[in-house]
Design a protein around this motif. Structure first.
Motif, PDB file in Angstrom:
ATOM      1  N   UNK A 177      10.357  -1.765 -31.093  1.00 42.81           N
ATOM      2  CA  UNK A 177      10.008  -0.687 -30.175  1.00 42.81           C
ATOM      3  C   UNK A 177       8.528  -0.322 -30.239  1.00 42.81           C
ATOM      4  N   UNK A 178       7.972  -0.264 -31.454  1.00 43.41           N
ATOM      5  CA  UNK A 178       6.602   0.238 -31.625  1.00 43.41           C
ATOM      6  C   UNK A 178       5.548  -0.862 -31.635  1.00 43.41           C
ATOM      7  N   UNK A 179       5.932  -2.092 -32.019  1.00 44.74           N
ATOM      8  CA  UNK A 179       4.936  -3.146 -32.240  1.00 44.74           C
ATOM      9  C   UNK A 179       5.072  -4.313 -31.265  1.00 44.74           C
ATOM     10  N   UNK A 180       6.216  -5.010 -31.328  1.00 39.26           N
ATOM     11  CA  UNK A 180       6.343  -6.271 -30.595  1.00 39.26           C
ATOM     12  C   UNK A 180       6.301  -6.071 -29.077  1.00 39.26           C
ATOM     13  N   UNK A 181       7.121  -5.165 -28.571  1.00 36.33           N
ATOM     14  CA  UNK A 181       7.124  -4.924 -27.124  1.00 36.33           C
ATOM     15  C   UNK A 181       5.757  -4.449 -26.626  1.00 36.33           C
ATOM     16  N   UNK A 182       5.155  -3.414 -27.252  1.00 38.50           N
ATOM     17  CA  UNK A 182       3.830  -2.998 -26.783  1.00 38.50           C
ATOM     18  C   UNK A 182       2.770  -4.091 -26.897  1.00 38.50           C
ATOM     19  N   UNK A 245      -0.710  -0.681 -25.442  1.00 39.57           N
ATOM     20  CA  UNK A 245      -0.083   0.007 -24.321  1.00 39.57           C
ATOM     21  C   UNK A 245       1.154   0.751 -24.810  1.00 39.57           C
ATOM     22  N   UNK A 246       1.375   1.940 -24.278  1.00 36.04           N
ATOM     23  CA  UNK A 246       2.565   2.731 -24.628  1.00 36.04           C
ATOM     24  C   UNK A 246       3.610   2.700 -23.521  1.00 36.04           C
ATOM     25  N   UNK A 247       3.383   1.898 -22.492  1.00 38.90           N
ATOM     26  CA  UNK A 247       4.257   1.932 -21.320  1.00 38.90           C
ATOM     27  C   UNK A 247       5.670   1.441 -21.599  1.00 38.90           C
ATOM     28  N   UNK A 248       5.853   0.643 -22.661  1.00 42.66           N
ATOM     29  CA  UNK A 248       7.175   0.053 -22.893  1.00 42.66           C
ATOM     30  C   UNK A 248       8.027   0.853 -23.870  1.00 42.66           C
ATOM     31  N   UNK A 249       7.505   1.957 -24.412  1.00 37.58           N
ATOM     32  CA  UNK A 249       8.288   2.731 -25.377  1.00 37.58           C
ATOM     33  C   UNK A 249       9.164   3.742 -24.640  1.00 37.58           C
ATOM     34  N   UNK A 250      10.355   3.980 -25.176  1.00 37.85           N
ATOM     35  CA  UNK A 250      11.290   4.891 -24.518  1.00 37.85           C
ATOM     36  C   UNK A 250      11.776   6.021 -25.432  1.00 37.85           C
ATOM     37  N   UNK A 251      11.313   6.060 -26.683  1.00 44.56           N
ATOM     38  CA  UNK A 251      11.872   7.010 -27.637  1.00 44.56           C
ATOM     39  C   UNK A 251      10.772   7.637 -28.483  1.00 44.56           C
ATOM     40  N   UNK A 252      10.933   8.944 -28.771  1.00 40.80           N
ATOM     41  CA  UNK A 252      10.012   9.634 -29.685  1.00 40.80           C
ATOM     42  C   UNK A 252      10.807  10.085 -30.909  1.00 40.80           C
TER      43      UNK A 252
END
Length: 602
Positions: A177-182, A245-252
């Motif tokens: 979520x935080x590394x690979x996708x962004x 980029x933060x566009x791919x994250x969905x959770x905080x």
């Protein structure tokens, strides 16, 4: 005469002596300069070799050094705030002694945006995709290029690099979520961050258990912060991008408010599936796409596919155990008349796990980071998440949110253990595994009798840790009931048709006409043509939204209409100016842009 001759001989000798000394001095000076030049060449050769050790890319050390000395560092960034900024640098340097990045100023340097001291309020940018976390800030020190004369010779990194922080490389959820996708989509954003680019991780962690997954993003070995020391005291990246980029994250994760879905999610399941497919290709995993499997297949083939369906169950071996796992597997097999297979992060390679999950009809697991692998499930599959006693599924939803993203086409079901007698707690474990022995007796007792973990901030809430690390004896009757009820509500999750996700364009040729009927009655007629892209689409439902606002007022009257023209008379006053907006809506929730505002005078 003799004295004069002797004096002449002495003068001649002195002259020859002087000439000899001058010649010797000149030769020594030339030799010294030659030796100095050779030493410089040897040093440049050594520094070039150092650069070559970093990369197979060729670099002319003298040219690179001259470029740094003449032009200094250059920076151009995108984004208005530190939370959405990514910067491209030419010749950004890093001092491994000071552990600081360095921007070298020359008359040719570029720094956009030039923020001055605002660069420290609080930072130029976030090095990770986790927004505004004070351990993830990036900045640099500034020096004139003249300072290079007094510093260690730089080692140049000739590769295009992406410099970032991994947020928590020990946890699989955070890795994805935080590394690979962004990182994957940041590299898509800039064409020179291709398969030959090199990732540089600056957070200071070691490789961690999932480092092979990071290697999938590039053909070149990623560099860790600690490894930079091995190459030199001053590293200079010839071309680098900094930030994610933060566009791919969905959770905080609950640093400011209790954890939950981000307020403004910008990613859909289509992008997640694109990323998952790319990673599977890197891992040499193939599967028959749903479209190919569904398209034109015979009844016999569909029946054979149904026989091949199976359920995957995640097995954990250390914490958060399913104590009656064998019984649960038997119940699933009998309920669905399907094969049930187990997968384990502790016992299997990651590619072998994804090979299984990518063809499963259902994935069952206790709440945990391993559920991030649900992004590899085929369309139409079901995710079943189990929660220990006193843990409310509605408060911890990273995987529910993932499954619910438009275009993921997954069905989500959660089960919660509501029977305290079917849980095993571990109060004497270390605090990070849910132990509470370090707390005051009164606090321990309060946690032990609590039946619902209250909402909390990240990350060390002892009650949350105590409950989430429980082992659970799954109550099979209640589990099956939840499963049956959930499957009854399962929507038809066939592959989403592109036409069902396309937004309408602007309505065209919007006009208004007015007429006054009496001193107290008027009419306003609004008409328009369909959006241009509608004639190329098969859309199930098309409606139009009209807003009417009396000029000078703060409120407006909204209308939803099925037709392309309508005459309004209610609340329309004579001799009044109205502002009118019109837009199209596909399938109740796909909104188009408003057409230019109409000004209509009755």
């Amino acid at each position: 005469m003799r004295a004069s001759a002797a004096g002449c001989r002495m003068s001649l000798g002195a002259l020859l002596n002087g000439l000899l000394v001058s010649v010797v001095a000149a030769l020594l000076w030339k030799y010294s300069k030659l030796s100095e030049h050779v030493a410089l060449l040897e040093e440049e050769l050594h520094m070039t070799q150092q650069s070559q050790e970093l990369s197979q890319a060729r670099i002319d050390y003298h040219v690179a050094l001259q470029a740094l000395q003449e032009h200094g560092t250059r920076m151009v960034c995108t984004g208005k705030m530190h939370t959405d900024r990514i910067c491209r640098f030419d010749y950004l340097c890093y001092s491994t002694e000071a552990e600081e990045f360095v921007f070298f100023h020359s008359n040719s340097s570029i720094m956009l945006p030039n923020l001055g001291s605002r660069r420290f309020q609080p930072a130029l940018l976030d090095l990770s995709s986790v927004e505004d976390h004070n351990t993830q800030y990036f900045n640099f020190l500034e020096l004139p290029v003249a300072a290079l004369k007094f510093m260690p010779k730089p080692v140049f990194v000739p590769d295009v690099t992406l410099i970032l922080n991994r947020f928590n490389p020990d946890n699989l959820m955070h890795v994805f979520h935080d590394d690979l996708l962004p990182a994957f989509f940041t590299m898509k954003q800039y064409s020179d961050l291709d398969d030959e680019a090199r990732l540089v991780f600056m957070e200071g962690w070691g490789e961690g258990p999932h480092f092979d997954l990071y290697r999938l993003l590039s053909s070149k070995q990623p560099l860790l912060k600690e490894q930079l020391r091995n190459f030199g005291k001053l590293m200079c990246f010839t071309k680098s991008y900094v930030g994610l980029s933060k566009m791919t994250t969905w959770y905080q994760y609950g640093f400011v408010q209790p954890q939950g879905p981000k307020a403004n999610i910008l990613v859909s399941g289509n992008e997640i599936r694109h990323f998952a497919k790319a990673l599977m290709e890197k891992m040499n995993i193939t599967r028959v796409e749903e479209a190919e499997r569904d398209g034109g297949s015979s009844e016999q083939e569909r029946e054979r596919d149904k026989k091949d369906e199976y359920i995957a169950v995640f097995s954990r071996s250390t914490t958060r155990l399913i104590l009656n796992e064998a019984e649960l597997i038997m119940a699933l097999a009998q309920e669905f008349q399907m094969r049930v297979v187990t997968v384990s992060l502790e016992e299997q390679s990651f590619p072998s796990i994804i090979q299984v999950i990518s063809a499963a009809s259902m994935l069952v697991s206790m709440h945990g980071a391993q559920l991030i692998t649900s992004m590899f499930l085929p369309r139409g599959a079901t995710v079943v998440e189990l929660f220990p006693f006193a843990v409310n599924p509605e408060q911890y939803t990273p995987y529910k949110t993932l499954a619910s993203l438009p275009g993921m086409d997954l069905h989500y079901i959660s089960w919660r253990n509501s029977m305290e007698e079917k849980t095993v707690t571990h109060p004497d474990r270390p605090w990070e595994q849910g132990g509470i022995a370090h707390l005051e007796k009164e606090e321990q007792q309060r946690i032990m009798v609590s039946t619902d973990v209250p909402r909390h901030l990240c990350c060390r809430n002892p009650e949350w840790l105590f409950r989430i690390y429980q082992d659970t004896l799954v109550d099979i009757p209640s589990f099956l009931k939840v499963l049956r009820d959930g499957m009854k509500n399962k929507p038809n999750l066939k592959k989403t048709k592109i036409a069902n996700t396309v937004h309408p364009g602007r309505v065209r040729e919007a006009h208004c006409q007015t007429s006054v009927q009496t001193p107290h009655e008027a009419r306003l007629t609004v008409s328009w043509q369909i959006p241009w892209n509608l004639k190329y689409l098969k859309v199930r439902e098309v409606k139009y939204e009209v807003w009417i606002q009396e000029q000078g007022e703060n409120t407006y009257m909204p209308y939803i209409l099925p037709q392309q023209n309508y005459t309004f008379s209610e609340n329309i006053k004579p001799f009044t100016t109205y502002l009118v907006w019109v837009r199209c809506i596909f399938n109740k929730n796909l909104l188009g842009p408003f057409a230019d505002v109409l000004t209509c005078r009755t």
